[in-house]
Design an enzyme around this catalytic site. Sequence first.
Site: not given
Ligand code: FCB
Length: 461
Positions: A77, A290
């Site tokens: 991707r 995350y």
């Molecule tokens: C997300 C973004 C990506 C990267 C990660 C850590 O929010 O989509 O580009 O910066 O965080």
Amino acid sequence: MTVPTFPPGFLWGASASAFQTEGAFDADGKGLSGWDAFAAQPGRIKDGTDTTRGTGFHERYREDVALLAGLGADAFRFSISWPRVVPGGSGSLNPAGLDFYDRLVDELCAHGITPAPTLYHWDTPLPLDEAGGWLNRDTAYRFAEYAGMVAERLADRVPMWITINEPAEVTMLGYALGEHAPGRTLLFDALPAAHHQLLAHGLAVRALRAAGAGNIGISLSHSPVWTAGDTDEDRAGAELYDTLTNWLFADPVLTGRYPDEGFAALMPGPVEDDLKIISVPLDWYGVNYYNPTLVGAPRPEALDSFSGYSMPSGLPFGIREIEGYDTTDFGWPVVPQGLAETLGQLRDRFGDRLPPVYITENGCAVDEPVADGRRIAFLEGHLEALRTAIDAGVDVRGYFTWSLTDNVEWTEGASKRFGLVHIDYETLRRTPKESYAWYRDVIRAQRTGGPSLTPGEHAPG
Ligand code: FCB
């Protein structure tokens, strides 16, 4: 901990984006992006990184494709830089810009790797940003035109498409808080930027399909919101934040409605008609995960800095620090079960309306150059949680880790390292980390149906 076995055909990949890797910011007729201009303002990039070089991906993409091949990755991707393809944001195409993606797609295909491009990963052409960016409805139509032009050229070889990456972050960080490009500090007046990105998504799906592209999704960030405290104000703060960051984007795309009448009323234009475009059925749905977010009532001691971004006072919610978990080198809590939680929420909220899911981003910042055992532990935990979600009935078809290589982490610059491969920013030399060898072995074990791996079993890169 072992890595469980995933269903046959599960897609294993890695993610990246144009601004964060390509460099070559003005090569071959590329126009400037809003991020090029923003990053050039003094003090915006915290560690002073020269973002115009990226990781040198534009020059070295063959090396990175070879690294993907070495991983045994099924898919990559990456994102297409809109101003590289349409330097003015509207009007004519820059053939030399599009040629780069043509070469990249060919290189990936030659290695048996599925190209999965994102059409917008935050780098708006500067002329459009100067005309209001996503506050301007016209930007959505320009985006769809660009999407169609890219598909005309690449749809014969690209079997998986992503329209837009994380419109919530663009809205919040770029338009509400001013921490990202284009640096607007509009707070709730930023909401039209959300609506126009969603409209752009829907229009782009149409344009892509009209140009022969299929298998289209969107990448939305999801963070389970945990309530801090047990007062009504805490619950209201958490609910509002959840609505703003998760459902304001997912609901229109998957149900054709905004989650809250009050927010819907703040959206510009013929909102009901737009929602029909926005909710065009998708082939799949991308989740970037995350960490969870802990939110309660506004309080003076609420975090004034969230994930490295400052939050102004006076907001109707208060973000708190999640305690009791390890943290990444970004300070983000490591909560693998949050991934299963978020996927469970999506299944419960949308039922049959949720198409097959791909995890389009998941990873962590770890500073160690090569011995990144903490990344291996992070990824193992999240793959375990992902398998739990699949067992609980969520139809997840693939996983893209963020990121193949270290890259420019937006305003953090080069100092936050998310890669399986280390980048020496002086020489742009690539060095696979321990996590690279680990991920390669995970993918290999899935293929052979061999035994699950335990930490330390993998051979060095
Ligand atoms: C997300 C973004 C990506 C990267 C990660 C850590 O929010 O989509 O580009 O910066 O965080």
